[in-house]
Write a protein that holds these residues in place. Sequence first.
Motif, PDB file in Angstrom:
ATOM      1  N   SER A  52       0.858  -1.188   0.000  1.00 42.85           N
ATOM      2  CA  SER A  52       0.000   0.000   0.000  1.00 42.85           C
ATOM      3  C   SER A  52       0.895   1.238   0.000  1.00 42.85           C
ATOM      4  N   VAL A  53       0.698   2.107  -0.979  1.00 44.10           N
ATOM      5  CA  VAL A  53       1.357   3.412  -0.971  1.00 44.10           C
ATOM      6  C   VAL A  53       0.414   4.389  -0.282  1.00 44.10           C
ATOM      7  N   TRP A  57       2.371  -4.082   4.382  1.00 44.12           N
ATOM      8  CA  TRP A  57       3.580  -3.384   3.927  1.00 44.12           C
ATOM      9  C   TRP A  57       3.184  -2.057   3.316  1.00 44.12           C
ATOM     10  N   VAL A  58       3.776  -0.996   3.851  1.00 48.00           N
ATOM     11  CA  VAL A  58       3.398   0.370   3.484  1.00 48.00           C
ATOM     12  C   VAL A  58       4.618   1.123   2.973  1.00 48.00           C
ATOM     13  N   LEU A  59       4.421   1.844   1.873  1.00 49.13           N
ATOM     14  CA  LEU A  59       5.398   2.818   1.387  1.00 49.13           C
ATOM     15  C   LEU A  59       4.792   4.183   1.639  1.00 49.13           C
ATOM     16  N   LEU A  60       5.354   4.912   2.600  1.00 48.88           N
ATOM     17  CA  LEU A  60       4.832   6.221   2.991  1.00 48.88           C
ATOM     18  C   LEU A  60       5.566   7.307   2.208  1.00 48.88           C
ATOM     19  N   LEU A  61       4.821   8.031   1.386  1.00 47.74           N
ATOM     20  CA  LEU A  61       5.409   9.089   0.573  1.00 47.74           C
ATOM     21  C   LEU A  61       4.752  10.427   0.876  1.00 47.74           C
ATOM     22  N   ASP A  62       5.504  11.507   0.656  1.00 47.79           N
ATOM     23  CA  ASP A  62       4.908  12.829   0.602  1.00 47.79           C
ATOM     24  C   ASP A  62       4.479  13.085  -0.840  1.00 47.79           C
ATOM     25  N   LEU A  67      13.235   6.617   6.707  1.00 51.82           N
ATOM     26  CA  LEU A  67      12.531   5.345   6.874  1.00 51.82           C
ATOM     27  C   LEU A  67      11.112   5.485   6.355  1.00 51.82           C
ATOM     28  N   ARG A  68      10.800   4.817   5.244  1.00 52.76           N
ATOM     29  CA  ARG A  68       9.496   4.985   4.607  1.00 52.76           C
ATOM     30  C   ARG A  68       8.841   3.663   4.200  1.00 52.76           C
ATOM     31  N   LEU A  69       9.577   2.581   4.163  1.00 50.87           N
ATOM     32  CA  LEU A  69       9.010   1.280   3.783  1.00 50.87           C
ATOM     33  C   LEU A  69       9.020   0.398   5.023  1.00 50.87           C
ATOM     34  N   PHE A  70       7.845  -0.038   5.461  1.00 49.80           N
ATOM     35  CA  PHE A  70       7.750  -0.759   6.731  1.00 49.80           C
ATOM     36  C   PHE A  70       6.459  -1.569   6.778  1.00 49.80           C
ATOM     37  N   ASN A  71       6.424  -2.496   7.733  1.00 59.21           N
ATOM     38  CA  ASN A  71       5.218  -3.262   7.998  1.00 59.21           C
ATOM     39  C   ASN A  71       4.440  -2.547   9.100  1.00 59.21           C
TER      40      ASN A  71
END
Length: 270
Positions: A7-8, A78-83, A134-138
């Motif tokens: 999920s982004v 699993w998440v990719l957190l972006l601005d 740190l942007r990719l995490f569970n």
Amino acid sequence: MQQSYLSVVLITLNAERTLPRTLASVANWADEIVLVDSGSTDATLDIAHSYGCRVLHRSFDGFGTQKQFAVDQATHDWVLLLDADETPDEALKGSIMDVLRQRPDPQQGFCLPRSLVFMGQLLRHGGEQNRPVLRLFNRQHAHISPALVHESVVTTGPVTVLQGTLWHDSYGSLHEYITKMNQYTSLNARQMGGRQRKQGALEVSVRFGFKFVKVYLLKGSFRDGLPGFVWAFFSAVYPVLKYTKLYEATQKKTKKEWMSGSKRLSVSGF
């Protein structure tokens, strides 16, 4: 072996300048895109819908809590957190896909090397190049710190830095930069209020000088020409504004308490 689903996740407010590039960079390989908006009045929502984002609305109460809410809405762990102004390049996309194919330990986190584009130029010095974030995490094993500003992903597991670049094109103009700096320093001052003493002119001026020398000379921002100088200058101005706003808020609070005390004395007849 099937790779882990991704999920982004983004939060937005009037992000029409950068959002199309950000969404285009992930739309063809993310399993879903979750976007939480706090009241955009430009084309942000139209752009989000055109890329198939799952759009939710929430009033903004701080970057940390807003991003945590967005992460909580993700379908996948699993998440990719972006601005909305960040774009992974092809090398970074490949690194992320490799990680997901390996079905990593859920407690592991992954940093993305982020580089800043400022005044239309990539800053190669000054500490803003390849800075790991740190942007990719569970999401079952990590959370976002509840800070009003300068929030971070917190995880107790091991952290690995991936290969590639996360392009950070945050400021379309100096006007936009100054607007954001005004917003961020106000939030920062509010965040510090009540737990940090106000600072005097000498301390603030020393902070300004130290920060400018650190960024411009020691970290080599002078090598980036005029954009490097402007970045170093405003990096030094930032703490001046932050502590001055804290001072201003403290003075107003003190005056309010004094006025309230004076009224009580007057009513009591003293």
